[in-house]
Design an enzyme around this catalytic site. Structure first.
Site, short mmCIF file in Angstrom:
data_model
loop_
_atom_site.label_atom_id
_atom_site.label_comp_id
_atom_site.label_asym_id
_atom_site.label_seq_id
_atom_site.Cartn_x
_atom_site.Cartn_y
_atom_site.Cartn_z
CE LYS A 1 6.45 75.34 -2.28
NZ LYS A 1 7.43 76.00 -1.40
CE1 TYR B 1 7.30 72.89 -4.74
CE2 TYR B 1 5.66 73.52 -6.38
CZ TYR B 1 6.78 73.83 -5.63
OH TYR B 1 7.38 75.06 -5.73
CG ASN C 1 13.91 79.89 -1.63
OD1 ASN C 1 13.03 80.11 -2.44
ND2 ASN C 1 15.05 79.26 -1.94
#
Length: 250
Positions: free
Chosen positions: A162, A158, A93
């Site tokens: 991902k 970002y 996470n």
């Protein structure tokens, strides 16, 4: 406490606050032994003390390896295995983001995002998978994002990281399935974390207006998805990227 994860040993990276801490709490509530990872000893120990105060009977622990350094991760994860006998669940996470425009993006910021958001996922998954292969199975769950589908208007590092998480998730699911290891990802939408809570209502309301369920995700919403995917209820689910975004179009 429920027993959905009874007798399971779980490691949660980025587990000291926000979504990560919510995952840790939920795993504890479902009967797991949980080891949270923090970026620093101070923050990890602080989160651990808070957990022990809330759940005095729970089996909880903390580690703080350098997540993108596989040697550091191996030392920490192997200490967990030695202490608790196995590692059944890894929740990757930990993550960071920058919202700079493309022309203002610094190379070092881009490198740091890739370091934490994808290299750390690789390193932690590699170490955990070796342990899981030896013990006959396990579950790896990665934190993706709803922006991994269509990108975003600023902060390109970002969503790029991902997208990479999604690719790694699907590839590892195909490669590690023969060893009884399931690999999935959760793609949260806009979630009410500390950073978002600092925004004024006039910035929050337009965001909510574009969400069909007409509310932000709570960290517990994301933690519930992590719990389902970690449990035996999801025993035939692998290679999935699960959106938890209130029906936002992707």
């Amino acid at each position: 406490m429920s027993e959905l994860l009874k007798n399971k040993v779980a490691i949660v990276t980025g587990g000291t606050r926000g979504i990560g801490y919510a995952i840790v709490r939920k795993y504890v509530q479902e009967g797991a032994t949980v080891v949270l990872c923090g970026s620093r000893e101070e923050t990890a120990q602080k989160a651990l003390a808070k957990l022990k105060e809330e759940f005095p009977q729970a089996q909880v622990d903390a580690i703080w390896p350098a997540l993108s350094d596989r040697k550091s991760v191996a030392e920490a994860f192997n200490s967990v295995k030695e202490k608790y006998g196995r590692i059944d669940i890894l929740a990757n996470n930990a993550g960071i983001s920058h919202n700079n425009s493309f022309f203002d993006y610094k190379d070092e910021d881009f490198d740091k995002i890739l370091d934490i958001n994808i290299r750390a996922v690789y390193a932690c998954s590699r170490v955990a998978a070796e342990i899981m292969k030896e013990q006959g199975g396990g579950v790896i769950i990665n934190t993706s994002s709803i922006v991994s589908y269509n990108g975003q208007a600023a902060g390109c590092g970002y969503p790029a990281s991902k997208f990479a998480v999604n690719g790694l998730t699907k590839s590892l699911a195909r490669e590690l399935g023969r060893y009884g290891i399931r690999v999935n990802a959760v793609a949260p939408g806009v979630t009410r974390t500390d950073m978002l809570a600092a925004l004024p209502d006039e910035q929050i309301k337009p965001i909510i207006a574009h969400i069909p369920l007409q509310r932000l995700a709570e960290p517990s919403d994301i933690a519930n998805a992590f719990t389902f995917l970690a449990s035996d209820m999801a025993s035939y689910i692998s290679g999935a990227i699960l959106p938890v975004a209130g029906a936002v179009v992707i």
